[in-house]
Design a protein around this motif. Structure first.
Motif, mmCIF file in Angstrom:
data_model
loop_
_atom_site.group_PDB
_atom_site.id
_atom_site.type_symbol
_atom_site.label_atom_id
_atom_site.label_comp_id
_atom_site.label_asym_id
_atom_site.label_seq_id
_atom_site.Cartn_x
_atom_site.Cartn_y
_atom_site.Cartn_z
ATOM 1 N N ASP B 193 51.637 30.340 -6.838
ATOM 2 C CA ASP B 193 50.957 29.436 -7.754
ATOM 3 C C ASP B 193 49.614 29.999 -8.209
ATOM 4 O O ASP B 193 49.307 30.025 -9.399
ATOM 5 N N GLY B 194 48.829 30.484 -7.234
ATOM 6 C CA GLY B 194 47.519 31.046 -7.563
ATOM 7 C C GLY B 194 47.649 32.288 -8.428
ATOM 8 O O GLY B 194 46.928 32.456 -9.411
ATOM 9 N N SER B 197 48.645 31.614 -12.095
ATOM 10 C CA SER B 197 47.659 31.028 -13.009
ATOM 11 C C SER B 197 46.951 32.102 -13.844
ATOM 12 O O SER B 197 46.292 31.779 -14.825
ATOM 13 N N SER B 202 48.568 26.371 -18.638
ATOM 14 C CA SER B 202 48.832 25.098 -17.983
ATOM 15 C C SER B 202 50.173 24.505 -18.404
ATOM 16 O O SER B 202 50.730 23.670 -17.712
ATOM 17 N N ALA B 203 50.698 24.949 -19.550
ATOM 18 C CA ALA B 203 52.007 24.467 -19.981
ATOM 19 C C ALA B 203 53.112 25.417 -19.521
ATOM 20 O O ALA B 203 54.245 25.328 -19.982
ATOM 21 N N THR B 243 41.389 30.223 -10.544
ATOM 22 C CA THR B 243 41.977 29.460 -9.439
ATOM 23 C C THR B 243 41.148 29.642 -8.181
ATOM 24 O O THR B 243 40.551 30.691 -7.968
ATOM 25 N N ASP B 245 42.733 28.896 -5.351
ATOM 26 C CA ASP B 245 43.859 28.937 -4.432
ATOM 27 C C ASP B 245 44.096 30.389 -3.977
ATOM 28 O O ASP B 245 43.626 31.317 -4.612
#
Lengths: 227, 354
Positions: B193-194, B197, B202-203, B243, B245
């Protein structure tokens, strides 16, 4: 309602405030003000705190529904507004407390917010609904029961996160019906502390990433701890 | 298959602040003959007590199991048996997690999974939860490299809310298991996930600017320095704004592209990259959708190249004209015949008038 999201594609954390603005909110407080005055001051502080937080500023969305007031009705006083455009405005206290009706409006606009965000391709975290009351709902028993049932269902269906706050004088057993989470009682008139907490909590929620445990700040600064 | 690869795993600033370890994990395995590559990337949940152990165990186990499949996949038609194999591997790894948890409750080990097995002819992706995989083809022109606009993407799956995702460790994992055929690719990006990004917006659409400059940047460095380069990108001060994360990013490139262009001008035509269509194939039902590992389905047809057709017809016209003229001038008799025809033609009107 249409909102142009093109200038801010950030994920959103919507929060609707269900505020009791009934006549009892005119009650004087020990420092010479009134409850509604303290509430208004708290909302102003919420605006300030959100605007000082660069993440919350672009991610938190607010709406306000009042129960009571000069119209003596449950009213959508402010439709969804990004924190960056939010300007606190003073609320007037009067009339009865149609809290159940206000909560139903809250649930409706929460679903509306999700629909709008979905259509704009904007992701969001679970919306919050914060109910603040100092009295007792004046809805009919049927209305109140239906509103409570809807709230419980929405909560169980993970559609919304509900927080309930009782101000001194509130019928806490009624407030406790709204959510599966126990209601918290405001210590004195610590609306300022309450709204600073709300701002920090919304900021944390708006930052949270998948798999994260949402750590909310302590409620100690404003929560009344019973004996 | 000779792939160049660079990988890095960097702890997120929020984890650094709270003193939690990096909960991302990945493993890369190659088959003995070098033809197959298996990769597994896992993102342990921040809320899980042993997320680090969970993501490590799942990533290592999965990549090793997947590479074992490469022998079989070469001698067998792709089919539902691949799904069965994958499901069996998830069941096995969950069993291992149960042993680690000494119980049935796996929530302390919550982790996502993005993994793939591939050869030059394609392969398949396994995906539960967030993280992502992107990849595409490249056209090598005389003096530059052009990224194809057809991008394969295995998108992150979040719940309704963007701060929620699904884990291999959950009871209903099978509902969120996606097995997608992977077409043959020239480059690939895979991330938690990190890491995602950086290259997904975001879409969940590819961030073209980042992807282009990232590939361009890496191809200018020696492939031996890729790990360090990616780590630098992920650790940059600016990266923390993208991010907070944990972030894992792995990049693959067919080395042929580099060897071909060594010493030459390596550039990427940005103009030729049109907005990328989203090419996700979701395996709604794992059982009914059969991954076609060696014959991936093309989902998007390339646009007709009008310019090419125009040039072709022009060329054809020129050839016909030259041939005609050559015949006319070289073959005298034909020339005469044509002259006669013309003369005859001219005489007709005069004859009539006479």
């Amino acid at each position: 309602m249409t909102i142009d999201y093109s200038d801010n594609p950030n994920q959103r954390t919507p929060c609707v405030l269900i505020l009791d603005t009934s006549g009892s909110m005119q009650t004087a407080t020990s420092n010479g003000g009134t409850r509604i005055g303290a509430l208004n001051e708290g909302i102003k502080l919420l605006e300030q705190s959100l605007k000082e937080d660069s993440t919350a500023l672009v991610r938190v969305q607010l709406a306000i529904v009042t129960a009571g007031g000069p119209q003596n009705e449950a009213d959508l006083m402010m439709d969804w507004t990004d924190a960056t455009h939010f300007e606190a405005f003073p609320l007037k206290a009067d009339g009865s407390t149609p809290l159940g009706r206000a909560m139903r409006i809250g649930l409706q606009i929460v679903e509306q917010a999700k629909k709008n965000l979905n259509q704009s391709g904007i992701s969001y975290t679970r919306p919050w609904m914060m109910v603040i009351t100092d009295g007792e709902p004046t809805d009919t028993n049927e209305e109140w029961a239906a509103a409570v049932r809807e709230c419980r269902e929405a909560e169980a269906g993970r559609k919304v996160e509900i927080f309930t706050i009782g101000v001194e004088g509130a019928n806490m057993s009624k407030v406790a019906e709204i959510s599966s989470k126990p209601p918290l009682q405001l210590e004195g008139m610590k609306f300022r502390e309450l709204f600073v907490w709300l701002s920090a909590s919304l900021s944390a929620a708006s930052r949270s990433r998948p798999g994260d445990k949402l750590e909310l700040p302590s409620t100690d600064p404003w929560r009344h701890v019973g004996i | 298959m000779t792939w160049l690869l660079g990988s890095a795993r960097v702890i997120g600033s929020s984890h650094e602040l709270t003193g939690t370890p990096c909960q991302d994990a990945f493993d890369i395995e190659r088959s003995a003959d070098g033809k197959w590559l298996a990769v597994a990337v896992c993102d342990g949940a921040g809320s899980a007590k042993y997320a680090e152990a969970g993501s490590n165990l799942v990533a290592k186990t999965f990549a090793k199991k997947l590479i074992l499949l490469s022998n079989e996949i070469e001698n067998r038609q792709p089919g539902a048996w691949i799904n069965d194999f994958v499901i069996q591997q998830v069941l096995n790894v969950r069993e291992e997690l149960r042993a680690a948890a000494s119980g049935d409750d796996l929530r302390d080990f919550h982790t996502t999974l993005v993994a793939f097995l591939m050869s030059d002819n394609g392969g398949f992706v396994i995906h539960i939860g967030d993280g992502s995989l992107l990849g595409g083809k490249v056209k090598v022109a005389k003096d530059r490299v052009i990224l194809d606009d057809e991008i394969f993407i295995s998108k992150p799956e979040n719940g309704e809310y963007s701060n929620e995702t699904f884990f291999i460790t959950e009871g209903d994992w099978v509902k969120h298991l996606r097995i997608t055929p992977l077409p043959p690719l020239d480059w690939m990006l895979i991330g938690t996930d990190g890491g995602s990004s950086f290259y997904l917006d975001s879409a969940n659409s590819p961030k073209q600017e980042f992807i282009l400059s990232f590939i361009e940047h890496l191809t200018k460095c020696d492939a031996q320095d890729w790990n360090a380069t990616i780590e630098r990108i992920l650790s940059d001060e600016q990266a923390n704004k993208v991010t907070n994360d944990d972030k894992t990013l792995i990049f693959f490139l067919r080395d042929q592209l580099i060897f071909d262009k060594k010493g030459g001008q390596f550039s990427i035509s940005k103009n030729l990259v049109r907005p990328m269509p989203q090419v996700q194939q979701r395996t709604e039902s794992v059982v009914t959708n059969q991954p076609k590992a060696s014959k991936p389905k093309k989902t998007i047809k390339p646009k007709k190249n009008i310019k090419k057709w125009f040039l072709l017809s022009l060329l054809l016209f020129v050839i016909v004209s030259i041939t005609f003229l050559a015949i006319v001038y070289l073959d005298h008799s034909l020339y005469e015949a044509i002259s006669k025809l013309i003369k005859l033609d001219q005489k007709v009107p005069s004859g009539i008038s006479a």
